[in-house]
Design an enzyme around this catalytic site. Sequence first.
Site, PDB file in Angstrom:
ATOM      1  N   ALA A   4      74.987  31.513  24.654  1.00  0.00           N
ATOM      2  CA  ALA A   4      75.229  29.898  24.432  1.00  0.00           C
ATOM      3  C   ALA A   4      76.731  29.647  24.895  1.00  0.00           C
ATOM      4  O   ALA A   4      76.628  28.232  25.288  1.00  0.00           O
ATOM      5  CB  ALA A   4      75.413  30.002  22.725  1.00  0.00           C
ATOM      6  N   ALA A   5      77.483  30.480  24.866  1.00  0.00           N
ATOM      7  CA  ALA A   5      79.134  30.137  25.396  1.00  0.00           C
ATOM      8  C   ALA A   5      79.756  31.448  25.590  1.00  0.00           C
ATOM      9  O   ALA A   5      79.498  32.501  25.183  1.00  0.00           O
ATOM     10  CB  ALA A   5      79.797  29.326  24.388  1.00  0.00           C
ATOM     11  N   GLU A  25      84.248  32.706  25.793  1.00  0.00           N
ATOM     12  CA  GLU A  25      85.320  32.086  25.455  1.00  0.00           C
ATOM     13  C   GLU A  25      86.340  32.450  26.345  1.00  0.00           C
ATOM     14  O   GLU A  25      87.538  32.646  25.833  1.00  0.00           O
ATOM     15  CB  GLU A  25      85.560  33.067  24.043  1.00  0.00           C
ATOM     16  N   ASN A  26      86.094  32.300  27.550  1.00  0.00           N
ATOM     17  CA  ASN A  26      87.252  32.533  28.541  1.00  0.00           C
ATOM     18  C   ASN A  26      88.428  31.722  28.155  1.00  0.00           C
ATOM     19  O   ASN A  26      88.455  30.757  27.747  1.00  0.00           O
ATOM     20  CB  ASN A  26      86.979  32.168  29.833  1.00  0.00           C
ATOM     21  N   GLU A  71      83.873  29.807  19.677  1.00  0.00           N
ATOM     22  CA  GLU A  71      84.463  30.122  21.033  1.00  0.00           C
ATOM     23  C   GLU A  71      86.157  29.920  20.694  1.00  0.00           C
ATOM     24  O   GLU A  71      86.842  30.578  21.334  1.00  0.00           O
ATOM     25  CB  GLU A  71      84.188  29.407  22.023  1.00  0.00           C
ATOM     26  N   HIS A  80      87.823  32.630  19.409  1.00  0.00           N
ATOM     27  CA  HIS A  80      88.166  33.820  20.104  1.00  0.00           C
ATOM     28  C   HIS A  80      89.430  33.540  21.087  1.00  0.00           C
ATOM     29  O   HIS A  80      90.103  34.438  21.325  1.00  0.00           O
ATOM     30  CB  HIS A  80      86.857  33.860  21.155  1.00  0.00           C
ATOM     31  N   GLU A 108      83.692  39.595  17.573  1.00  0.00           N
ATOM     32  CA  GLU A 108      82.495  38.952  17.220  1.00  0.00           C
ATOM     33  C   GLU A 108      82.342  38.797  15.762  1.00  0.00           C
ATOM     34  O   GLU A 108      81.696  37.548  15.403  1.00  0.00           O
ATOM     35  CB  GLU A 108      81.376  39.372  17.883  1.00  0.00           C
TER      36      GLU A 108
HETATM   37 ZN   LIG Z   1      81.884  35.499  20.517  1.00  0.00          ZN
END
Ligand SMILES: [Zn+2]
Length: 1038
Positions: A418-419, A421-422, A455, A458, A477
């Site tokens: 889904a995504a 978190e860079n 995100e 994170h 997570e």
């Molecule tokens: Zn995550």
Amino acid sequence: MALEEKREKRPPVTPMMIEEEAALRNGSRGLPPGPWAEAAGPRPRTTERHIAVHKRLVLGFAVSILALLAVTMIAVLLSVRFEECGAAADGPPRAGGNGSLSGAARQPPGAGQSPGRPEEEARGGEAVEEEEEEEEEEEEWQRRRELPPWARPRLPRHLRPLHYNLMLSAFMENFTFSGEVNVQLEVRNASRYIVLHAHRMHIEAVRVAEDKLAGGVQVARTFFYPQTQMFVVVLNRSLEVQKSYNLKIIYNALIENELLGFFRSSYVLHGERRFLGVTQFSPTHARKAFPCFDEPIYKATFKISIRHQATYLSLSNMPVETSVFEEDGWVTDHFSQTPLMSTYYLAWAVCNFTYRETVTKSGVVVRLYARPDAIRRGSGDYALNITRRLIEFYEDYFKVPYSLPKLDLLAVPKHPYAAMENWGLSVFVEQRILLDPSISSILYLLDVTMVIVHELCHQWFGDLVTPVWWEDVWLKEGFAHYFEFVGTDYLYPGWNMEKQRFLTDVLHEVMLLDGLASSHPVSQEVQQASDIDRVFDWIAYKKGAALIRMLASFMGHSVFQMGLQDYLTIHKYGNAARNDLWNTLSKALKRVGKSVNIQEVMDQWTLQMGYPVITILGNETTDNIIVISQERFVYDSDTKPKDPVRGDNSYLWQIPLTIAVGNTSHISSEAIIWVSNKSEHHRIPALEEASWLLGNINQTGYFRVNYDIRNWKLLINQLTRNHEVISVSNRAGLIDDAFNLARAGYLPQNIPLEIMRYLSEEKDFLPWHAASRALYPLDKLLDRTENYNIFNEYILRQVASMYLKLGWPTNNLNKSLVQASYQHEELRREVIMLACSFGNKHCHQQAATLISDWISSNRNRIPLNVRDIVYCTGVSLMDEDVWEFIWMKFHSTTAVSEKKILLEALTCSDDRNLLNRLLNLSLNSEVVLDQDAIDVIIHVARNPHGRDLAWKFFREKWKILNARYGEALFMNSKLVSGVTEFLNTEGELRELKNFIKSYEGGAAVSFSRAVETVEANVRWQRLYKEELFQWLRKSLTQ
Ligand SMILES: [Zn+2]
């Protein structure tokens, strides 16, 4: 990283009616057609290759000896300062067109060895030499009876990267890139080897130099070791301790049409296809984009430069410091240096997106980048707006400022998750970030919101403080998943996400999975790169979140928050393991005068799989003593002895059990009891005749509670007379516990159905939602049985009066979703869904009228929040023309949220020819996006008319499916469980077992889970089905 959410948006369905879905949040993103492994990756060697190599070794031995002296002399001459080990073989196609090479590739070395691409190896020459050298190295280690460092799953510890200078050139016209990486290394133990990760790339040159002195260190040879995805540089002399060296590697690779490493994706703008390149490095794919020490513990600083055509723009974790334009239409962006960080959340992108921007109170610049048409429409504005507010929320909650000067959110058409978190450049699949308020349901808005909250969490939990190793991925997570609810509560205080929706969407959901004997502990040991994907599963996310919520609850939320602030402050820019967290939290507790050894408690919950069911017995005695016992909860008790490590008897937890005593009008006392033995006696206040006991107040604990039948009956009475004495969350909890205890055989089948009866008076969403979700698997167990209509009739009766009371929503497009009353709208949706699914006539007529109106007027006036229900009901009830109409709309719509529900509606048909047609079309990537194909197959499997079709299709197409999704374990396991979880006959169980015997490919864990689930289904049918029908028959005639 946000996974795809399995959210049961729809209820059980009757065979003649709707089939629906559990819509998946966090987009299961698509994979490209074609096998993943086709990439330019080194291939494991075969036995035949070994034999060939050995023959050549023997034959060439004499020649080699003679040649050795000459070669050595030449080598010494060539390496005045550096030793180069480049390759003469073809790499990926070079930058074409302008003929200009990147800074990195400007001085391509002329000679050297191949990095081991299969096609090059086959050409012999240099590649064979490399094989020989690698084997020589290995033999030396064999003599020492040790595994060479590159054959071990983890990198050797003798080196540490301090800083990377990475210069990239991206050639979007032929999808290749070249790079030069300079790694500053610190030596901790002397060694002649530099071992780091590199995978699927072509290495042109390797040089090693002492940092401050001019002198180079001669490279004896280099080779890839594909089994561990490592690259080995063998030096002529050892690197010396405490000295610092520079490792330079020049390489090139493909920008693949897949989902890992540095990959490409595309979209259509004004009829023209446009491409973009973006990265996904988590968990182990940075090594596909540049040679690096690709383990989270190796934090370093990074300075990145990206050279690209000026028609594109480039993005990375940090802002651009300077851009240097060249005359030939190319530009190099130099990004600022990052703080210390791990490789897996490094990122870059090359695209021609546009953006909108906002700034937080603390001065962080937030931009949302997306395709230009979406930006112009304002589809990114919602995400941008909540991101600004959420950064402010987290800065305040954690008392640690956001660490970078900017945060970019990038909306891409294709992404494996889904995504991701860079740090400073978070990447989202479009469906999880773009939102058009005029056509989005509340659920869609909720999905978008929660993925963004996740995100952003994170940026602190994961990026700023990083787990030491992947076994504790749940640390980041689980926290991010838990904070999805806390952060959404901040944005929408009335929604009670953490207190309520958390229960159905996280706690109840994961207890289904974790109730299997084949579950696994939330902390899982992993070593191999190929296994690391495995740890990103719902156990890590949802059980992690549920354990954190339990912890926060018994610590007290404010102490918990203080503890987190300490933890982040102490470990920022570093790594931490679970014990670091437990210690910090224990200290925080101590400061407020409480003493709990959090590590001791939490180790039992994180290192043991499963969870307990607590049984509270008492009430009949007069001495105010109750007996509390615990055992591991398992759905199929026949599987208990299969646990290889330990018998289930040895499973024990320290359980913070909250317990309440109530009577008809109020709850008279509450207490917390720590239960740590198999069975314990506890004194409670004197009970009156009608007093009941209720365990796990507000369902903050991660366990189920069972009672003697008398207490269950008293609770049912209470719910019927005045349910509000019991909290909303406990009402939902009682429903979920009762259904699951009955399913596993701990409780008579009638108890959950009796509990349900009070729902006609229930005005809160959550208990209805819990009931709807709990009915779903029960419905699937019964939906192909002869007496199904009895069950169907019973449910319809429970739903009828609330359905009448609530009615249908009106479509008020001007009304902002956010302003709408979330609880009320969700309740109405839930009840409509149940009514339509189980065949309420009015509901069917309403759906049919709405669809007919759409077809005849070509204006869609169906209320947003129930569109999926209406589409599905229409497709299942009406003729083929409706199916064709929905099919046409699916093709013509451009709104991502709408496209998905149209596609899912097509699976609701009861026409087996249409279902077969859809299944066959699902694998055509031109028609159905790869990530959506999985959902099509799963949804057909949920339809009782299609279950056998999907199951057959799955087996016939397994090779294709496994080639497509095999490397993305998360998607593969979703497919396996989605297609098999509702099989429930002896015949289907046999088919499953036979298939497993003959199948090829990974996903062994998913298949063993599937067998256990189907066995439990079959067992339930055998033991309890008749009992349930008997009770239903009696109840309906009363
Ligand atoms: Zn995550």
